[in-house]
Design a protein around this motif. Structure first.
Motif: not given
Length: 107
Positions: A49-56
């Motif tokens: 979830x954290x990696x997805x949020x960082x990318x977005x």
């Protein structure tokens, strides 16, 4: 500090309440947000979830991208754990001072 990060224009939502993205399941990001081989993120996994949020946050070009993929409560929970450029963090915190709170929350 990279010149790219300083020059890049980051998308911001009008309000945090606009962030109504998914909070469970597996999310596949569109190529404009994630161009790697596996764009799936399991929202049951805090790391994913954290990696997805960082990318977005780094790659979104519209407020709609943010609204579609981020959730306000999840963002507030993860905010201080996200690895994002200082420039984007400063922009978000200037627009949304409420992100300064919650430092002690676990991801």
């Amino acid at each position: 500090m990279s010149r790219y990060a300083k020059a890049k224009r980051y998308a911001l939502p009008g309000t945090l309440a606009e962030l109504h993205g998914p909070t469970s399941g597996v999310v596949s990001l569109p190529a404009r947000l994630h161009w790697g081989p596996d764009s799936r993120y399991d929202l049951a996994d805090n790391g994913d979830t954290a990696v997805m949020y960082e990318r977005v946050i780094r790659e979104a070009v519209t407020a709609q991208d943010l609204a579609d993929h981020l959730d306000v409560d999840t963002l507030q929970r993860l905010w201080h754990h996200l690895i994002i450029p200082r420039e984007v963090r400063d922009q978000w915190q200037a627009q949304f001072p409420e992100l300064h709170t919650g430092r002690d929350q676990a991801p």
